[in-house]
Design an enzyme around this catalytic site. Structure first.
Site, PDB file in Angstrom:
ATOM      1  N   GLY A  12      34.585  38.951  49.530  1.00 17.73           N
ATOM      2  CA  GLY A  12      35.102  37.794  50.276  1.00 17.73           C
ATOM      3  C   GLY A  12      34.107  36.653  50.412  1.00 17.73           C
ATOM      4  N   ILE A  13      34.030  36.098  51.610  1.00 12.34           N
ATOM      5  CA  ILE A  13      33.191  34.917  51.861  1.00 12.34           C
ATOM      6  C   ILE A  13      31.706  35.241  51.615  1.00 12.34           C
ATOM      7  CG2 ILE A  13      32.373  33.350  53.676  1.00 12.34           C
ATOM      8  CD1 ILE A  13      35.250  33.489  54.855  1.00 12.34           C
ATOM      9  N   ASP A  32      25.348  44.811  53.203  1.00 17.92           N
ATOM     10  CA  ASP A  32      26.726  45.177  53.528  1.00 17.92           C
ATOM     11  C   ASP A  32      26.757  46.617  54.021  1.00 17.92           C
ATOM     12  OD1 ASP A  32      29.577  43.707  52.778  1.00 17.92           O
ATOM     13  OD2 ASP A  32      29.782  45.889  52.931  1.00 17.92           O
ATOM     14  N   ASP A  53      24.248  48.415  58.561  1.00 21.63           N
ATOM     15  CA  ASP A  53      25.301  48.112  59.536  1.00 21.63           C
ATOM     16  C   ASP A  53      24.728  47.096  60.519  1.00 21.63           C
ATOM     17  OD1 ASP A  53      27.060  48.075  61.672  1.00 21.63           O
ATOM     18  OD2 ASP A  53      27.323  50.247  61.721  1.00 21.63           O
ATOM     19  N   VAL A  54      25.303  45.905  60.580  1.00 23.63           N
ATOM     20  CA  VAL A  54      24.715  44.869  61.443  1.00 23.63           C
ATOM     21  C   VAL A  54      24.882  45.180  62.934  1.00 23.63           C
ATOM     22  CG1 VAL A  54      24.975  43.037  59.713  1.00 23.63           C
ATOM     23  CG2 VAL A  54      26.736  43.330  61.476  1.00 23.63           C
ATOM     24  N   TYR A 146      38.937  39.306  68.811  1.00 24.67           N
ATOM     25  CA  TYR A 146      38.335  38.580  67.682  1.00 24.67           C
ATOM     26  C   TYR A 146      38.083  37.123  68.060  1.00 24.67           C
ATOM     27  CZ  TYR A 146      37.937  36.478  62.997  1.00 24.67           C
ATOM     28  OH  TYR A 146      37.502  35.786  61.892  1.00 24.67           O
TER      29      TYR A 146
HETATM   30  P1  NAP Z   1      36.064  40.690  54.501  1.00 24.17           P
HETATM   31  O1  NAP Z   1      36.822  40.441  53.256  1.00 24.17           O
HETATM   32  O2  NAP Z   1      36.574  41.748  55.431  1.00 24.17           O
HETATM   33  O3  NAP Z   1      34.525  40.979  54.176  1.00 24.17           O
HETATM   34  C1  NAP Z   1      33.653  41.292  55.207  1.00 24.17           C
HETATM   35  C2  NAP Z   1      32.500  42.091  54.663  1.00 24.17           C
HETATM   36  O4  NAP Z   1      31.647  42.424  55.793  1.00 24.17           O
HETATM   37  C3  NAP Z   1      32.939  43.403  54.040  1.00 24.17           C
HETATM   38  O5  NAP Z   1      32.240  43.630  52.838  1.00 24.17           O
HETATM   39  C4  NAP Z   1      32.567  44.425  55.101  1.00 24.17           C
HETATM   40  O6  NAP Z   1      32.233  45.687  54.572  1.00 24.17           O
HETATM   41  C5  NAP Z   1      31.337  43.797  55.725  1.00 24.17           C
HETATM   42  N1  NAP Z   1      31.073  44.336  57.037  1.00 24.17           N
HETATM   43  C6  NAP Z   1      31.973  44.623  58.010  1.00 24.17           C
HETATM   44  N2  NAP Z   1      31.361  45.157  59.058  1.00 24.17           N
HETATM   45  C7  NAP Z   1      30.050  45.227  58.757  1.00 24.17           C
HETATM   46  C8  NAP Z   1      28.911  45.696  59.441  1.00 24.17           C
HETATM   47  N3  NAP Z   1      29.004  46.259  60.658  1.00 24.17           N
HETATM   48  N4  NAP Z   1      27.692  45.612  58.838  1.00 24.17           N
HETATM   49  C9  NAP Z   1      27.593  45.091  57.602  1.00 24.17           C
HETATM   50  N5  NAP Z   1      28.636  44.628  56.897  1.00 24.17           N
HETATM   51  C10 NAP Z   1      29.853  44.709  57.470  1.00 24.17           C
HETATM   52  O7  NAP Z   1      35.966  39.359  55.373  1.00 24.17           O
HETATM   53  P2  NAP Z   1      35.984  37.791  54.957  1.00 24.17           P
HETATM   54  O8  NAP Z   1      37.377  37.329  55.001  1.00 24.17           O
HETATM   55  O9  NAP Z   1      35.140  37.573  53.760  1.00 24.17           O
HETATM   56  O10 NAP Z   1      35.277  37.187  56.260  1.00 24.17           O
HETATM   57  C11 NAP Z   1      33.884  37.038  56.357  1.00 24.17           C
HETATM   58  C12 NAP Z   1      33.562  36.374  57.684  1.00 24.17           C
HETATM   59  O11 NAP Z   1      34.285  35.146  57.809  1.00 24.17           O
HETATM   60  C13 NAP Z   1      33.921  37.216  58.896  1.00 24.17           C
HETATM   61  O12 NAP Z   1      32.958  37.036  59.912  1.00 24.17           O
HETATM   62  C14 NAP Z   1      35.259  36.624  59.323  1.00 24.17           C
HETATM   63  O13 NAP Z   1      35.497  36.825  60.699  1.00 24.17           O
HETATM   64  C15 NAP Z   1      35.050  35.158  58.997  1.00 24.17           C
HETATM   65  N6  NAP Z   1      36.304  34.426  58.800  1.00 24.17           N
HETATM   66  C16 NAP Z   1      37.172  34.748  57.798  1.00 24.17           C
HETATM   67  C17 NAP Z   1      38.331  34.028  57.642  1.00 24.17           C
HETATM   68  C18 NAP Z   1      39.334  34.318  56.558  1.00 24.17           C
HETATM   69  O14 NAP Z   1      40.390  33.654  56.506  1.00 24.17           O
HETATM   70  N7  NAP Z   1      39.091  35.255  55.662  1.00 24.17           N
HETATM   71  C19 NAP Z   1      38.638  32.983  58.535  1.00 24.17           C
HETATM   72  C20 NAP Z   1      37.748  32.695  59.557  1.00 24.17           C
HETATM   73  C21 NAP Z   1      36.578  33.419  59.679  1.00 24.17           C
HETATM   74  P3  NAP Z   1      33.352  46.841  54.479  1.00 24.17           P
HETATM   75  O15 NAP Z   1      34.473  46.270  53.658  1.00 24.17           O
HETATM   76  O16 NAP Z   1      32.640  47.971  53.847  1.00 24.17           O
HETATM   77  O17 NAP Z   1      33.790  47.106  55.895  1.00 24.17           O
END
Ligand code: NAP
Length: 250
Positions: A12-13, A32, A53-54, A146
C-alpha cells in the site's frame, strides 16, 4: 536525506513511499509486521527489510541500532504503519480500541521521539512525516476509534513539531482520503458486512465523496511525503496536508 525509515512498508502507501524515496536517492529501511513483505519491497527499493511491530516500543532502540549499523543514522522517518478496524460502534472492544491506539498513536510517538532525539544528539537535522487521515476531521460510522487515533496523530505532529522546531527536526502529517490499497478493500468489505450491502456499493459511495472523481493512488501520497521530507519544504513544520482529491477543503 540519506537514510529513510518507512514503517508499514510491506504494501500500500508504505510500499509506494519506500520506492519513491529510494528513487530520489535515499537508503531505505523498510519496516513491517510481515518480514517477508518488508524484505520484498526492500529488494525492489535497493534497501533493507526489517520485521518489527511498531506497537513494541521496547524494541525501537535495537531496531534503530541495527538500521544505523546496516545503512547509517536515520534522518528521515515516515510513520505509515496503521490499523483500521471497521465495525459498528456496539462491537468495539477495549482490546481493539487499545490496539488501534498502540499502533497508530503510541508506536508513532515513541519512534518519532527516538529518531528525533538521536538526530539532536548527533547534532544532525532531519524530518518526520506521519500518516494521518481525513478521518481525523470527518467522522465515519464504523471507524470510531480509528478516527480518534488519526486526530491524535494530527495533535502529536503539532506538539512534536513545536518541541523540535529549534532543534532542526521538522514534523508534518499527510491526511489521505480514499486511496487504492488493500486497507481500503478490506474496509469496504467490513462496512458492507455491517450495512448489509456489497463491498462495491461501499466503494462507489466513498468515491462520491471525492470531488475529483477518482480514487487516489499510493503514489499520490508518496510524492507529498517526499516533498515534506525534502529541503523544498524546509520552512514547513507542524502542518497536516490533505491528499484527498478535494474531499476535505479547509
Ligand atoms: P495497508 O494496506 O493495510 O498497509 C499497512 C501496512 O502496515 C501493512 O503492510 C501492515 O502489515 C503494516 N502494519 C500494520 N500494523 C503494523 C504494526 N503494528 N507494525 C508494523 N507494521 C504494521 O494500509 P494503507 O492503506 O497502505 O495505509 C497506510 C497508512 O495510511 C495507515 O496509517 C492508514 O491509516 C493511512 N491511511 C490510508 C488510507 C487509505 O485510503 N488507504 C486513507 C487515509 C489514511 P500487515 O499487512 O502484515 O498487517
Amino acid at each position: 536525506m540519506n537514510v529513510a525509515l518507512v514503517t508499514g512498508a510491506g504494501q500500500g502507501i508504505g510500499e509506494a513511499v519506500a520506492l519513491k524515496l529510494s528513487a530520489l536517492g535515499a537508503k531505505v529501511a523498510c519496516v513491517d509486521l510481515d518480514g517477508a513483505k518488508a524484505a520484498a519491497v526492500a529488494a525492489k527499493a535497493g534497501g533493507k527489510g526489517y520485521k518489527a511491530d511498531v506497537s513494541n516500543v521496547a524494541g525501537f532502540s535495537d531496531l534503530l541500532n541495527q538500521i544505523e549499523q546496516d545503512l547509517g543514522p536515520v534522518d528521515g522517518l515516515v510513520n505509515v504503519a496503521g490499523v483500521c478496524l471497521t465495525r459498528p460502534i456496539g462491537s468495539v472492544t477495549p482490546d481493539e480500541f487499545a490496539l488501534t491506539f498502540a499502533v497508530n498513536v503510541q508506536g508513532l510517538f515513541f519512534l518519532s521521539r527516538s529518531v528525533a532525539d538521536r538526530l539532536v544528539e548527533h547534532g544532525a537535522t532531519g524530518a518526520v512525516v506521519n500518516m494521518a487521515s481525513v478521518s481525523a476531521f470527518l467522522p465515519k460510522l464504523e471507524q470510531i476509534d480509528y478516527g480518534a487515533s488519526k486526530a491524535a496523530v494530527v495533535s502529536l505532529t503539532r506538539s512534536l513539531a513545536l518541541v523540535y522546531a529549534a532543534k532542526g527536526v521538522r514534523f508534518n502529517a499527510v491526511a489521505p482520503g480514499m486511496i487504492d490499497t488493500p486497507m481500503t478493500q478490506a474496509n469496504a468489505q467490513n462496512r458492507a458486512k455491517a450495512r448489509g450491502t456489497t463491498p462495491q456499493e461501499q466503494l462507489d459511495l466513498l468515491l462520491k465523496t471525492v470531488p475529483m472523481g477518482r480514487v487516489g493512488t499510493p503514489d499520490d501520497v508518496a510524492q507529498t511525503v517526499a516533498f515534506l521530507l525534502s529541503e523544498e519544504s524546509s520552512y514547513i513544520t507542524g502542518q497536516t496536508l490533505d491528499v484527498c482529491g478535494g474531499t476535505l477543503m479547509r
